[in-house]
Design a protein around this motif. Structure first.
Motif, short mmCIF file in Angstrom:
data_model
loop_
_atom_site.label_atom_id
_atom_site.label_comp_id
_atom_site.label_asym_id
_atom_site.label_seq_id
_atom_site.Cartn_x
_atom_site.Cartn_y
_atom_site.Cartn_z
N GLY A 1 0.82 -1.20 0.00
CA GLY A 1 0.00 0.00 0.00
C GLY A 1 0.86 1.26 0.00
O GLY A 1 2.08 1.20 -0.14
N GLY A 2 0.18 2.39 0.16
CA GLY A 2 0.86 3.68 0.05
C GLY A 2 1.38 4.24 1.36
O GLY A 2 2.41 4.92 1.39
N GLY A 3 0.66 3.97 2.46
CA GLY A 3 1.06 4.51 3.75
C GLY A 3 1.35 5.99 3.68
O GLY A 3 0.67 6.74 2.96
N SER A 4 2.39 6.43 4.38
CA SER A 4 2.68 7.87 4.42
C SER A 4 3.42 8.35 3.17
O SER A 4 3.75 9.52 3.07
CB SER A 4 3.48 8.21 5.68
N PHE A 5 3.68 7.45 2.21
CA PHE A 5 4.26 7.87 0.94
C PHE A 5 3.17 8.28 -0.06
O PHE A 5 3.26 9.31 -0.70
CB PHE A 5 5.13 6.75 0.34
N GLY A 6 2.13 7.42 -0.19
CA GLY A 6 1.11 7.68 -1.21
C GLY A 6 -0.01 8.59 -0.74
O GLY A 6 -0.48 9.45 -1.49
N HIS A 7 -0.45 8.38 0.49
CA HIS A 7 -1.68 9.06 0.91
C HIS A 7 -1.53 10.57 1.13
O HIS A 7 -2.47 11.32 0.91
CB HIS A 7 -2.27 8.38 2.15
N TYR A 8 -0.32 11.02 1.52
CA TYR A 8 -0.15 12.48 1.73
C TYR A 8 -0.34 13.28 0.45
O TYR A 8 -1.22 14.15 0.38
CB TYR A 8 1.21 12.77 2.37
N PRO A 9 0.46 13.01 -0.59
CA PRO A 9 0.27 13.81 -1.81
C PRO A 9 -1.09 13.56 -2.47
O PRO A 9 -1.69 14.48 -3.04
CB PRO A 9 1.42 13.37 -2.72
N ALA A 10 -1.60 12.31 -2.35
CA ALA A 10 -2.89 11.99 -3.00
C ALA A 10 -4.01 12.84 -2.39
O ALA A 10 -4.90 13.33 -3.09
CB ALA A 10 -3.19 10.51 -2.83
N LYS A 11 -3.93 13.03 -1.07
CA LYS A 11 -4.95 13.81 -0.37
C LYS A 11 -4.80 15.30 -0.70
O LYS A 11 -5.75 15.99 -1.02
CB LYS A 11 -4.78 13.60 1.14
N LYS A 12 -3.53 15.76 -0.64
CA LYS A 12 -3.24 17.18 -0.90
C LYS A 12 -3.78 17.64 -2.25
O LYS A 12 -4.37 18.71 -2.36
CB LYS A 12 -1.71 17.36 -0.83
N TYR A 13 -3.63 16.81 -3.28
CA TYR A 13 -4.05 17.21 -4.63
C TYR A 13 -5.42 16.64 -5.01
O TYR A 13 -5.82 16.73 -6.16
CB TYR A 13 -3.00 16.77 -5.65
N ARG A 14 -6.12 16.05 -4.05
CA ARG A 14 -7.48 15.49 -4.27
C ARG A 14 -7.53 14.57 -5.50
O ARG A 14 -8.45 14.65 -6.32
CB ARG A 14 -8.47 16.64 -4.38
N LEU A 15 -6.51 13.72 -5.59
CA LEU A 15 -6.39 12.89 -6.80
C LEU A 15 -7.51 11.87 -6.95
O LEU A 15 -7.86 11.49 -8.07
CB LEU A 15 -5.03 12.18 -6.82
N ASN A 16 -8.08 11.43 -5.83
CA ASN A 16 -9.10 10.38 -5.96
C ASN A 16 -10.45 10.92 -6.41
O ASN A 16 -11.39 10.17 -6.61
CB ASN A 16 -9.22 9.59 -4.65
N GLU A 17 -10.53 12.28 -6.60
CA GLU A 17 -11.78 12.85 -7.11
C GLU A 17 -11.73 12.97 -8.63
O GLU A 17 -12.65 13.49 -9.25
CB GLU A 17 -12.02 14.21 -6.47
#
Ligand code: ATP
Ligand code: IP8
Length: 252
Positions: A44-60
């Motif tokens: 999984g992404g843990g603190s590598f994937g989830h921080y930038p993904a959240k910051k840039y709202r990539l999952n939207e």
């Protein structure tokens, strides 16, 4: 065959951005060496994937040009984590990384196309394919975050493993988040009928424990046994593979 998820909660410190837990990665490598069956590993992404993904709202999905920077930044961080893990794994086993975004296209966040032949070829050579949660291109919404858990569902559909093991930093599924509630009680066995995504939180961009239970439900529906264990503890993977598991078993 067995499919194992090395959860981001175990292989990284999720409270500190971009912090790997190399001690846990070493433990996993050691345990994989002992498994005689063929294995597909997904992390999984843990603190590598989830921080930038959240910051840039990539999952939207794609909404504004600046997200492209976030898309490459997230990919860069996931590759960094994958590299650290692969280097450690290769000291004990033959692990071959498979970049998910290069072989998977989604449609509304569901896997739509998956060129899985490289995974088969790696298995044919007796090596361990290592896939990971990633930023991927999406037919409808431009791009999205594809969780390792959803990749495992798709791999389960294609390869029909005898068992799927979800490894995290907690001992199993509890009636509520054990990190937030001291009185949380572990559930040792849970049937599909009893399984409720309500018992998981939804902090991560991919849904946290709630999202995980949703994918687990789909895997169990394929007739595959799923165990959720704590892989930060030595011996838990080996015990689980031998059938002497300490965690939560989800069955149909
Ligand atoms: P990643 O998505 O980064 O790969 P992961 O697969 O390891 O991470 P998480 O989404 O972080 O999994 O889920 C594990 C976390 O879920 C645990 O650290 C725990 O604090 C939290 N959690 C929330 N609700 C529950 C619950 N009911 N039972 C067990 N853990 C829970
Ligand atoms: O940690 C998400 O995968 P997961 C990966 O398995 C990214 O949910 C890029 C956040």
């Amino acid at each position: 065959m067995i499919i194992i998820k090395a959860g981001g909660s175990a292989i990284t410190d999720k409270q500190k951005p971009y912090t790997p837990r190399t001690d846990v990665m070493e433990l996993i490598a050691e345990e994989l060496k002992e498994i005689k069956d063929s294995v597909i590993l997904v992390h999984g992404g843990g603190s590598f994937g989830h921080y930038p993904a959240k910051k840039y709202r990539l999952n939207e999905g794609y909404m504004f040009p600046e997200q492209i920077k976030g898309f490459s930044e997230t990919k860069e961080k996931m590759e960094e984590l994958n590299n650290i893990f692969i280097k450690i794994l290769n000291q004990k086993v033959n692990a071959v990384p498979v970049q998910s975004s290069a072989c998977i296209i989604t449609k509304n966040k569901e896997i739509f196309k998956f060129f899985s032949e490289p995974v088969s070829k790696i298995l044919n050579f007796g090596a361990i394919p290592v896939l990971y949660g990633d930023t991927v291109f999406d037919e409808r919404i431009g791009f999205c975050i594809l969780s390792g858990d959803r990749i495992i569902y798709e791999l389960s559909r294609i390869f029909r493993p005898g068992k799927v093991v979800f490894g995290t930093d907690v001992d199993g599924v509890y009636d509520k988040d054990p990190r937030k509630h001291k009185d949380a009680e572990i559930i040792r066995e849970i049937s599909l009928r009893e399984l409720s995504i309500e018992i998981g939180d939804t902090e991560d961009v991919t849904g946290g424990m709630g999202g995980k239970l949703e994918e687990i439900r789909r895997i169990v529906k394929l007739g595959i046994e799923v165990d959720l264990i704590n892989i930060t503890v030595k011996g838990r993977i080996t015990d689980c593979v031998k059938g002497d598991f300490k965690g939560t078993r989800i069955f149909s």
